[in-house]
Design a protein around this motif. Sequence first.
Motif, short mmCIF file in Angstrom:
data_model
loop_
_atom_site.label_atom_id
_atom_site.label_comp_id
_atom_site.label_asym_id
_atom_site.label_seq_id
_atom_site.Cartn_x
_atom_site.Cartn_y
_atom_site.Cartn_z
N CYS A 314 26.19 50.53 103.35
CA CYS A 314 24.73 50.36 103.33
C CYS A 314 24.08 51.64 102.81
O CYS A 314 24.42 52.74 103.23
CB CYS A 314 24.22 50.04 104.74
N ARG A 315 23.10 51.48 101.91
CA ARG A 315 22.43 52.64 101.31
C ARG A 315 20.98 52.74 101.78
O ARG A 315 20.13 53.28 101.08
CB ARG A 315 22.50 52.53 99.78
N CYS A 316 20.70 52.20 102.97
CA CYS A 316 19.33 52.24 103.49
C CYS A 316 18.75 53.65 103.47
O CYS A 316 17.58 53.85 103.17
CB CYS A 316 19.28 51.74 104.94
N VAL A 319 17.50 54.34 100.10
CA VAL A 319 16.33 53.49 99.83
C VAL A 319 15.11 54.07 100.53
O VAL A 319 14.02 54.18 99.94
CB VAL A 319 16.60 52.03 100.29
N CYS A 329 21.54 48.91 95.23
CA CYS A 329 22.61 48.97 96.23
C CYS A 329 23.67 47.93 95.86
O CYS A 329 23.36 46.76 95.61
CB CYS A 329 22.04 48.66 97.62
N LEU A 331 25.61 46.25 97.54
CA LEU A 331 25.72 45.11 98.46
C LEU A 331 24.54 44.14 98.35
O LEU A 331 24.60 43.02 98.87
CB LEU A 331 25.85 45.59 99.91
N PHE A 332 23.47 44.59 97.68
CA PHE A 332 22.23 43.80 97.61
C PHE A 332 22.49 42.40 97.04
O PHE A 332 23.06 42.26 95.96
CB PHE A 332 21.20 44.52 96.75
N CYS A 336 24.77 41.47 101.25
CA CYS A 336 23.66 41.70 102.18
C CYS A 336 22.47 40.80 101.83
O CYS A 336 21.91 40.90 100.73
CB CYS A 336 23.26 43.17 102.10
N VAL A 342 23.16 43.64 106.27
CA VAL A 342 24.09 44.74 106.57
C VAL A 342 23.32 45.91 107.18
O VAL A 342 23.82 46.60 108.06
CB VAL A 342 24.85 45.18 105.30
N GLY A 343 22.13 46.14 106.70
CA GLY A 343 21.33 47.25 107.20
C GLY A 343 19.93 46.83 107.58
O GLY A 343 19.49 45.72 107.23
N CYS A 345 17.02 47.66 106.48
CA CYS A 345 16.03 47.43 105.41
C CYS A 345 16.06 45.98 104.94
O CYS A 345 15.14 45.54 104.27
CB CYS A 345 16.29 48.36 104.22
N MET A 346 17.11 45.25 105.26
CA MET A 346 17.18 43.82 104.92
C MET A 346 16.75 42.97 106.12
O MET A 346 16.41 41.80 105.97
CB MET A 346 18.61 43.45 104.49
N CYS A 353 14.38 46.26 101.21
CA CYS A 353 15.43 45.36 100.70
C CYS A 353 15.02 43.90 100.89
O CYS A 353 15.22 43.08 99.99
CB CYS A 353 16.76 45.66 101.39
#
Length: 360
Positions: A314-316, A319, A329, A331-332, A336, A342-343, A345-346, A353
């Motif tokens: 996760c790159r929250c 972001v 990201c 995974l976007f 995710c 996953v994080g 922000c989603m 996200c």
Amino acid sequence: MEAELAAFKDPTLARGLIDSIGKLAPESATLMEVCGTHTVAIARNGIRNLMPAGIRLASGPGCPVCVTSNRDIDTVIALARVENVTIATFGDMTRVPGSTSSLLKEQAAGRSVEIVYSPLDALRLAQEHPEREIVFVGVGFETTTPLVAMAIKRARDAGLKNFTVFGAHKNMPGALEAIINDPQLKLDALILPGHVSTIIGAAPYQFLAEKYGIPGVITGFEPVDVLQGIAMIMRQLHEGRAEIEIAYARGVMPEGNPVALAAIDEVFETCTALWRGLGEIPGSGYRIREEFAEFDAVRRFDPPIEPTQDPKGCRCGDVLRGIMAPNECPLFRKVCTPENPVGPCMVSSEGSCAAYFRYY
Ligand code: SF4
């Protein structure tokens, strides 16, 4: 009133502002909207695509759920596992993954988790269920902190012994200073949050202009509000000015809301806070004062907290620092999604996200 509000969606006004932005915009500039509600408004109204070439709108750390650290999520989960505790929380928080669990999973495993819409709902829960220990999860900025302060004061005045708060409240100016000093990001101006500024006013942002020469405009959340804020920023950049201006006069007084600020100050004191993506920032958090320590859930229950690890891949953090767009990201949308986040922000309705997923 309805007609007045409609003006903030007026296409003719919006077109005029878009033209002004086009005329005043420099060759290139990065503006950051630091409020999650602005992130959603910009995405929903397609404002990012209306910007002239070279103007980048980056999203910042203004989503309360998103900036809550994994350590804090793990602490809430540990509190949920304490015998006789009921966690009372906003809905978004139940789905945020901690290191190995989430409140939703804890609920499925039989722990008591109730969704509430305000800290006063949690207080009511405590009054109606004297046999339970009600722990309210307090996250967010100065928009929610005064309400939590009021709930704690009411609990004290009512002699309630089964109400406590897990406090992870934060203040925005501390995070902004960290963002501005981030060597990976060069910011030219800030779109400042309307709701938070209703409470804190304009003064806490003055350092942006005075110390760093960065213009900022406080604005609201309708399309015309956001475009007007951006147009005012463009004018400042065009004229070589750096000031903190208010484009949301219907909601924000320069001095903020003294009653709400006094409530915060009575119950909380500032402390170092741990932010997802930004790390520890001195003076950027609020903790419950010693005089109200009996309402601090961590001090009362001192639960064992498992070792913390961030969600894999996760790159929250990036972001939230504005150095990566959500769709960059890996995974976007592939792994995710809002159904399988996953994080945080989603998860959050104000998360960057989730906004990108829905509108781009
Ligand atoms: Fe984290 Fe998902 Fe956003 Fe990637 S798309 S940064 S995994 S929340």
